[in-house]
Scaffold this motif. Structure first.
Motif, PDB file in Angstrom:
ATOM      1  N   PHE A   1       0.139  -3.631   6.552  1.00  0.00           N
ATOM      2  CA  PHE A   1      -0.704  -4.269   5.864  1.00  0.00           C
ATOM      3  C   PHE A   1      -1.148  -3.132   4.872  1.00  0.00           C
ATOM      4  O   PHE A   1      -1.397  -3.540   3.377  1.00  0.00           O
ATOM      5  CB  PHE A   1      -1.841  -4.894   6.483  1.00  0.00           C
ATOM      6  CG  PHE A   1      -3.037  -5.581   5.544  1.00  0.00           C
ATOM      7  CD1 PHE A   1      -2.753  -6.646   4.494  1.00  0.00           C
ATOM      8  CD2 PHE A   1      -3.928  -4.533   5.498  1.00  0.00           C
ATOM      9  CE1 PHE A   1      -3.716  -7.005   4.013  1.00  0.00           C
ATOM     10  CE2 PHE A   1      -4.966  -5.413   4.449  1.00  0.00           C
ATOM     11  CZ  PHE A   1      -4.885  -6.376   3.653  1.00  0.00           C
ATOM     12  N   LEU A   2      -1.462  -1.946   5.143  1.00  0.00           N
ATOM     13  CA  LEU A   2      -2.051  -0.948   4.332  1.00  0.00           C
ATOM     14  C   LEU A   2      -1.182  -0.263   3.161  1.00  0.00           C
ATOM     15  O   LEU A   2      -1.656  -0.267   2.219  1.00  0.00           O
ATOM     16  CB  LEU A   2      -2.810   0.159   5.248  1.00  0.00           C
ATOM     17  CG  LEU A   2      -4.199   0.027   5.631  1.00  0.00           C
ATOM     18  CD1 LEU A   2      -4.605   1.151   6.389  1.00  0.00           C
ATOM     19  CD2 LEU A   2      -4.870  -0.368   4.380  1.00  0.00           C
ATOM     20  N   THR A   3      -0.024  -0.265   3.743  1.00  0.00           N
ATOM     21  CA  THR A   3       1.128   0.596   2.750  1.00  0.00           C
ATOM     22  C   THR A   3       1.110  -0.100   1.339  1.00  0.00           C
ATOM     23  O   THR A   3       0.787   0.798   0.262  1.00  0.00           O
ATOM     24  CB  THR A   3       2.498   0.757   3.311  1.00  0.00           C
ATOM     25  OG1 THR A   3       2.646  -0.279   4.369  1.00  0.00           O
ATOM     26  CG2 THR A   3       2.413   2.132   3.896  1.00  0.00           C
ATOM     27  N   PRO A   4       1.383  -1.395   1.262  1.00  0.00           N
ATOM     28  CA  PRO A   4       1.393  -2.027  -0.165  1.00  0.00           C
ATOM     29  C   PRO A   4       0.080  -2.016  -0.804  1.00  0.00           C
ATOM     30  O   PRO A   4       0.006  -1.741  -2.019  1.00  0.00           O
ATOM     31  CB  PRO A   4       1.444  -3.513   0.199  1.00  0.00           C
ATOM     32  CG  PRO A   4       1.971  -3.717   1.639  1.00  0.00           C
ATOM     33  CD  PRO A   4       1.615  -2.416   2.274  1.00  0.00           C
ATOM     34  N   VAL A   5      -0.933  -1.839  -0.145  1.00  0.00           N
ATOM     35  CA  VAL A   5      -2.265  -1.658  -0.944  1.00  0.00           C
ATOM     36  C   VAL A   5      -2.319  -0.261  -1.137  1.00  0.00           C
ATOM     37  O   VAL A   5      -2.765  -0.034  -2.588  1.00  0.00           O
ATOM     38  CB  VAL A   5      -3.642  -1.882   0.259  1.00  0.00           C
ATOM     39  CG1 VAL A   5      -4.980  -1.641  -0.288  1.00  0.00           C
ATOM     40  CG2 VAL A   5      -3.510  -3.216   0.448  1.00  0.00           C
ATOM     41  N   VAL A   6      -1.967   0.782  -0.532  1.00  0.00           N
ATOM     42  CA  VAL A   6      -2.211   2.318  -1.022  1.00  0.00           C
ATOM     43  C   VAL A   6      -1.314   2.317  -2.155  1.00  0.00           C
ATOM     44  O   VAL A   6      -1.565   3.050  -3.331  1.00  0.00           O
ATOM     45  CB  VAL A   6      -1.868   3.253   0.258  1.00  0.00           C
ATOM     46  CG1 VAL A   6      -1.729   4.273  -0.292  1.00  0.00           C
ATOM     47  CG2 VAL A   6      -2.815   2.934   1.191  1.00  0.00           C
ATOM     48  N   THR A   7      -0.133   1.650  -1.954  1.00  0.00           N
ATOM     49  CA  THR A   7       0.927   1.811  -3.068  1.00  0.00           C
ATOM     50  C   THR A   7       0.359   1.301  -4.207  1.00  0.00           C
ATOM     51  O   THR A   7       0.331   2.039  -5.310  1.00  0.00           O
ATOM     52  CB  THR A   7       2.340   0.797  -2.675  1.00  0.00           C
ATOM     53  OG1 THR A   7       2.608   1.340  -1.572  1.00  0.00           O
ATOM     54  CG2 THR A   7       3.315   1.029  -3.818  1.00  0.00           C
TER      55      THR A   7
END
Lengths: 373, 388
Positions: free
Chosen positions: A8-14
């Motif tokens: 879930f977090l990786t797209p947000v960080v991206t």
């Protein structure tokens, strides 16, 4: 961190990283990125929900915000579908760069069907269907060529894109067979409003039933992948084609069907664009449109999940729609290029991100080994 | 007559099918090109069936293209044909082929080393912009070219880093490069020159060869050509020599075909790939620079308009070989030149314009699918290599 949270977090960080890169670009041209981003946020109509708060504390102009939000949703509609197109092929281990061509083939079929079959709602929905089927056919070609001739789908879809683009621009170009009667511009006739998709919300640039088509498609996408034999075969081939073959799955059949469905989503995007929003086809649009390519960014960011694709489409649509709101020193054109830069950055980061995760895992393993040793 | 001869004469017949319909022969009957094309196809088919696969395929293709274009030529009236087929057409063919050759050579190095480069388009666009920027600011086209080369090389370095070190998907990385270049150049162009700005860079000079300019026919084609056209001809020969006749070329090909084996014998796979990808960016950028201030005199947003992709097509159609690339680029350049003069004359049906425009892509598609002399890429292209 659990795997779920990483996912879930990786797209947000991206996205955050991409916006930081975009912000640096804005800073370099001596403007304030926060001001630019804020007015893009407002321009996308994302401030609209705030007027529902008691007393409207932020003083949101409901009319303007609603109209901005409508443009965002209108732009998001085909993006959801081109995103699903790319995502579905990815799930089968293939890269469909042909969304652009499938989109225009779909548009053309939808337009011609709606114009000729019956100029009423029946014609409209037949048109939607025709666009999808035409997209499926155009998409199945590279699938077929890959499955039976081993031709790489990236190369064939790039070629098919240009063939489609030139074909559609010929059909609706000056002196072309379907150019509007008496037109001195390369533009088709405008569809009579009886053949438009029904509107749902708004007047100026209204949200149409196309949005529901897109959301339904996202739902169907999930159902096909998760609940059908075809979806299982597609995912199996995507994970490991050799293992799938060994398990008795027809890899060739899965490839052709996956590309056909992928093309169907892109064709549907063409249908809802031409029948919902544009009501006509112009040669210039055919060359200028980037919807198929933006679909790649949408799918990558959305990690090929239906919800992810919908959210990704919303983000890119908002970037584009929000760019129009800018003025003064920072022109809308500049903002639109900025949106493109952010989009490119997102693709680049997602492309490299697997590696970042892999590096993390490796370091953790190394640490664990050290602790054990 | 040997089988080879049959195939070769098929190719010649295919070309003849077109040639007889244009000046100076000017055959006006549709039967003439069609008969020749049919003969070409029969010869090609015979060669194909009896084992001369590649040559036979070429003959069939030449017959199909020659017949199609011959049909187009006979269906137009005589004055139109004379107006289109001039020495100017072939000079224009060379002009259109040049950016394809630069970018195609770039693609050749990258893909021969095993790195797919669909970012050629973006690298060209970057070269086109930074060439104009540097040229305009410095007032020198040499500085413009250097600026273009550096910008293209740097962008390619990003692609190289992601696809070699990070082992990212090379298609994704290339797509990102294209989108970044589209947005980035448009942004910088507007930020620096404002809306409607038209920076004029000093143009790369045209070279007139004094003796040649007055020779009939040849003079019209080769008499006055841009410096970059001669440069790319030289580069082509150099590239062929480098790739197929030097130890470095052998290493490059080894890395692209079987990186593990290359690594085993002590070749530094990463270094070869980095050098190849960066030089691919430099070459593509030079092609873009030729477009913006060799062919034209300024930059406009998205001006490459798919040239990088046609270059990729030419590379594939030319089977990843310099000579093949040259032939493909000339053919595609001729298609563009024809399309251009058809548009400006405007008496021929738009359908033929469409046929001419689509020809490069259709031919490449056919070549990839393998109906005619199949194109097979370097074995390791697109696959990241993990050191052990």
């Amino acid at each position: 961190m659990s795997d779920r949270r990483v996912r879930f977090l990786t797209p947000v960080v991206t996205v955050v990283l991409a916006f930081v890169v975009g912000g640096l670009v804005v800073l370099a041209s001596s403007a304030n990125p926060l001001v630019v981003y804020r007015s893009m946020f407002v321009g996308a109509g994302f401030d609209w929900p705030f007027h529902l708060l008691p007393g409207n504390p932020f003083g949101v102009n409901e009319m303007i915000a609603a109209s901005n939000l409508q443009s965002t949703l209108v732009e998001a509609t085909p993006l959801v579908l081109t995103g699903l197109a790319v995502a579905f092929a990815f799930r089968c281990g293939m890269f469909n760069i042909g969304g652009q061509g499938q989109f225009w083939i779909g548009s053309t079929a939808a337009f011609l069907c709606a114009e000729h079959v019956a100029q009423n709602q029946l014609g409209t929905w037949l048109g939607v269907l025709a666009g999808m089927i035409a997209g499926m056919v155009w998409g199945a070609i590279p699938g077929f060529l890959k499955a039976f001739r081993g031709a790489h789908e990236v190369i064939t879809t790039i070629m098919l894109n240009w063939i489609a683009i030139f074909m559609v621009s010929w059909l609706f170009g000056l002196n072309g067979p379907f150019v509007g009667e008496g037109n001195t511009q390369p533009i088709s006739d405008t569809l009579p409003d009886t053949a438009w998709l029904p509107t749902i919300w708004g007047v100026l640039q209204p949200v149409t039933a196309g949005l529901f088509v897109a959301l339904a498609a996202a739902f169907v996408y999930g159902v096909i992948l998760r609940r059908t034999t075809l979806g299982f075969a597609v995912r199996a081939v995507g994970f490991n084609a050799d293992a799938a073959r060994y398990a008795g799955i027809s890899v060739r059949r899965s490839m052709v069907l996956a590309m056909a469905l992928s093309g169907g989503f892109a064709g549907l995007a063409g249908s809802v664009s031409v029948l919902g929003t544009d009501h006509r086809i112009t040669s210039l649009d055919v060359f200028a449109s980037q919807l198929g390519f933006t679909g790649i960014a949408v799918a990558l960011l959305g990690r090929n999940t239906p919800l992810g694709v919908v959210l990704g489409a919303l983000l890119f649509a908002a970037l584009d729609a929000g760019a129009r709101n800018l003025g003064g020193d920072f022109s809308p054109e500049l903002a639109r290029s900025l949106a493109t830069v952010i989009q490119g950055t997102i693709i680049l980061i997602v492309g490299g991100e697997q590696v970042v995760r892999w590096a993390f895992v490796r370091r953790r393993r190394a640490l664990a080994n050290e602790a054990a040793g | 007559m040997t089988l080879r001869r049959v195939g070769q004469s098929g190719v010649v017949l295919g070309f003849l099918a077109l040639l007889v319909t244009i000046p100076p022969v000017n055959a006006r009957s549709l039967a003439v090109p069609l008969v020749l094309a049919a003969l070409a196809a029969v010869a090609g088919g015979a060669a194909l069936v009896h084992g001369e696969r590649a040559l036979g395929g070429y003959a069939v293709a030449a017959g199909a293209v020659g017949g199609l274009l011959g049909w187009a030529a006979t269906s137009a009236d005589r004055s139109t044909v004379t107006a289109i087929v001039t020495a100017g057409l072939f000079a224009s063919m060379l002009r259109y082929a040049t950016p394809l050759l630069f970018a195609g050579l770039g693609g050749l190095f990258a893909e021969r080393s095993g790195v797919t480069n669909i970012g050629l388009e973006g690298m060209m666009l970057t070269g086109a912009f930074f060439g104009v920027l540097c040229g305009e600011k410095s007032g020198s086209w040499v500085v413009g070219l250097v600026g273009a080369a550096i910008a293209g090389g740097l962008l390619a370095l990003v692609h190289a880093f992601f696809s070699i070190h990070l082992q990212a998907d090379q298609i994704i990385s290339g797509t990102a490069i294209n989108i970044l270049a589209t947005g980035g150049t448009a942004y910088l162009f507007r930020a620096i020159y404002g809306t409607g700005g038209y920076p004029e860079a000093p143009r790369i000079p045209e070279i007139t060869i004094p003796g040649l300019a007055h020779v009939p026919l040849v003079g019209g084609v080769f008499g006055t050509l841009n410096l970059m056209i001669w440069v790319v001809f030289a580069l082509l020969v150099a590239a062929w020599f480098f790739v197929f006749r030097t130890p470095w070329g052998l290493r490059l090909r080894a890395v692209g075909e079987h990186p593990r084996a290359a690594d085993t014998v002590g070749i530094n796979v990463y270094r070869v790939r980095y050098v190849a990808v960066v030089s691919s960016g430099v070459l593509a950028a030079l092609g873009g620079a030729y477009l913006s201030f060799g062919l034209l005199s300024s930059f406009s947003e998205g001006m490459t308009a798919g040239t990088g992709f046609i270059a990729l097509a030419a590379l594939i159609f030319g089977k990843w070989r310099p000579l093949g690339l040259f032939g493909a680029a000339l053919l595609f350049g001729l298609a563009s030149a024809l399309g251009n003069s058809l548009q400006s004359i405007g008496t021929l049906s738009v359908f033929w314009l469409f046929v001419v425009q689509v020809l490069p892509y259709a031919l490449t598609l056919i070549a990839v699918v393998g109906l005619v002399g199949r194109s097979i890429p370097p074995a390791a292209v697109g696959r990241p290599y993990a050191k052990r």
